[in-house]
Design an enzyme around this catalytic site. Structure first.
Site, PDB file in Angstrom:
ATOM      1  N   ARG A   1       0.790  -1.069  -0.590  1.00 36.34           N
ATOM      2  CA  ARG A   1      -0.009  -0.164  -0.274  1.00 36.34           C
ATOM      3  C   ARG A   1       0.915   1.222   0.038  1.00 36.34           C
ATOM      4  NH1 ARG A   1      -3.367  -1.298   4.973  1.00 36.34           N
ATOM      5  NH2 ARG A   1      -2.199  -2.058   5.542  1.00 36.34           N
TER       6      ARG A   1
ATOM      7  N   LYS B   1       1.891   2.181   7.606  1.00 37.33           N
ATOM      8  CA  LYS B   1       2.148   1.286   8.198  1.00 37.33           C
ATOM      9  C   LYS B   1       2.641   2.281   8.858  1.00 37.33           C
ATOM     10  CE  LYS B   1       0.650  -2.159   9.156  1.00 37.33           C
ATOM     11  NZ  LYS B   1      -0.235  -2.486  10.441  1.00 37.33           N
TER      12      LYS B   1
ATOM     13  N   TYR C   1      -0.754   4.665  10.681  1.00 38.39           N
ATOM     14  CA  TYR C   1      -1.347   3.513  11.514  1.00 38.39           C
ATOM     15  C   TYR C   1      -0.419   3.837  12.403  1.00 38.39           C
ATOM     16  CZ  TYR C   1      -5.744   2.122   9.010  1.00 38.39           C
ATOM     17  OH  TYR C   1      -6.474   2.566   8.505  1.00 38.39           O
TER      18      TYR C   1
ATOM     19  N   HIS D   1      -0.377   1.758  16.448  1.00 38.68           N
ATOM     20  CA  HIS D   1      -0.808   0.573  16.973  1.00 38.68           C
ATOM     21  C   HIS D   1       0.480   0.909  17.751  1.00 38.68           C
ATOM     22  CE1 HIS D   1      -4.238  -0.756  14.659  1.00 38.68           C
ATOM     23  NE2 HIS D   1      -3.465  -0.355  13.053  1.00 38.68           N
TER      24      HIS D   1
ATOM     25  N   GLU E   1      -5.884   5.017  13.362  1.00 39.88           N
ATOM     26  CA  GLU E   1      -6.526   4.207  13.856  1.00 39.88           C
ATOM     27  C   GLU E   1      -7.299   5.488  15.537  1.00 39.88           C
ATOM     28  OE1 GLU E   1      -3.020   3.572  16.160  1.00 39.88           O
ATOM     29  OE2 GLU E   1      -3.467   3.727  13.674  1.00 39.88           O
TER      30      GLU E   1
ATOM     31  N   ASP F   1      -2.755  -6.090  15.531  1.00 45.25           N
ATOM     32  CA  ASP F   1      -2.182  -4.926  14.959  1.00 45.25           C
ATOM     33  C   ASP F   1      -2.449  -4.563  16.229  1.00 45.25           C
ATOM     34  OD1 ASP F   1      -1.379  -4.682  13.402  1.00 45.25           O
ATOM     35  OD2 ASP F   1      -3.612  -4.593  11.811  1.00 45.25           O
TER      36      ASP F   1
END
Length: 372
Positions: free
Chosen positions: A15, A75, A94, A96, A118, A270
């Protein structure tokens, strides 16, 4: 603003933070966009596509990180990327952080302003930047689970929908949010026997109204989880506490008691995973067997369908990227409480309460932080 988009380097992650249409939109607002060479080549998007949209192509990640004031990724930054972040820079991706103390501490040390996709919220109380990927992961979980049930993967050798005269597989989805409901939809479509377990009775009512007799809805207790997991052929973990580590709803002892060759697909990985026996895997080596149960715990599941995922994610993130670029990071955060909810790290402090609690670190209220 100078916006940098590096190529993702997590294993089998294809991605990309911005597609050409998003670049064109940003450039039309007077911003400069810098894309790492071949950042989206595997998606069928060439450097020339980006140039035509108005981007500048840079040869490597080091130049992208050095040039960009706002770094847009997909990511969480890996260690080599975190080393390139700097004071005064904004990172939008993101993160996490709850199960990842090393990342959290390095982001704090870098001085970067880190906004996590997120935990950005919507006026309706949803998570608009998590929802598109949760939808993809939920749908993929049934595909992955069906594959893992095959004998060669260590599974029981079952077809989800069974066959004439042969019973269908029992699929248990724990969590009735966006990922869970998409898993339910896919499992019902393949004619499995499907149960969804959730702690929110209103959510269970809505699912009952949506799927009717095709879905068995069960209120979540330790007893109900144990009862249905022991009957299951495929268990999908789709639990979420925004920003926090996922609760461990399945113990190692429960896994030991599950049917031999049954499957756990842990979408929650995740955030640390919903089973005590879960640990993150990659698309290169996605599953493992523990206590006779196949575990599929890929931490970037939507990366397997990277083109679909990238465009879905860009549709959701672009308005926020535009706000950050047009107004500047701090004015944008002050103007939008929903974007402010995404602020996880600011000036070396954790600014999201669930992350601070999970990591045992001091918490700084984000509104107070940016007001100063």
């Amino acid at each position: 603003m100078r916006i940098g988009v590096p190529k993702e380097i997590k294993v089998h992650e294809y991605r990309v933070g911005l597609v050409p249409a998003s670049v064109r939109e940003l450039v039309s607002h007077g911003h400069e966009v810098f894309i790492q060479r071949d950042a989206a080549e595997r998606l069928g998007i060439s450097d020339d596509d980006y140039r035509r949209a108005g981007a500048t192509i840079l040869p490597d990640a080091a130049e992208v990180f050095a040039t960009g004031d706002l770094i847009v990724k997909v990511k969480e930054p890996l260690a080599v990327e975190r080393a390139m972040l700097r004071q005064g820079q904004t990172l939008f991706t993101y993160l996490h952080l709850a199960p990842d103390p090393a990342q959290a501490k390095e982001l704090m040390a870098s001085g970067v302003t880190a906004i996590a996709y997120e935990t950005v919220t919507s006026p309706r109380g949803g998570l608009p930047l998590l929802s598109p990927m949760s939808e993809v992961a939920g749908r993929m979980s049934i595909q992955a689970g069906a594959h893992c049930l095959e004998m060669e993967q260590g599974g029981r050798g079952m077809l989800l929908g069974g066959s004439a005269g042969v019973s269908a597989a029992n699929v248990v989805v724990i969590g009735g949010g966006v990922a869970g409901v998409n898993a339910v939809r896919m499992a019902i479509g393949l004619e499995a026997a499907v149960t969804c377990i959730d702690v929110n009775i209103e959510r269970l009512y809505a699912l009952d109204q949506q799927f009717g007799a095709s879905l068995n809805t069960i209120f979540s207790t330790r007893q109900s989880i144990e009862d249905y997991v022991l009957q299951a052929d495929l268990v999908v973990g789709a639990v979420l506490v925004p920003g926090a580590a996922a609760p461990k709803l399945i113990t190692a002892d429960l896994v030991k008691a599950m049917k031999r060759g049954s499957v756990i697909v842990d979408i929650s990985i995740d955030q640390g995973g919903f089973s005590e026996t879960s640990h993150a895997t990659t698309h290169a080596n996605p599953s493992y067997v523990e206590h006779g149960v196949v575990h599929y715990c890929v931490a970037n599941m939507p990366g397997a369908v990277a083109r679909t995922s990238t465009f879905a994610l860009n549709n959701a993130t672009l308005p926020f990227v535009l706000a950050l670029a047009n107004k500047g990071t701090l004015p944008a955060l002050r103007a939008d409480p929903h974007l402010l909810a995404g602020l996880n790290v600011y000036e070396g402090k954790i600014t999201y309460p669930a992350v601070a609690a999970a990591l045992g670190l001091p918490y700084l209220d984000p509104a107070r932080a940016i007001a100063a």
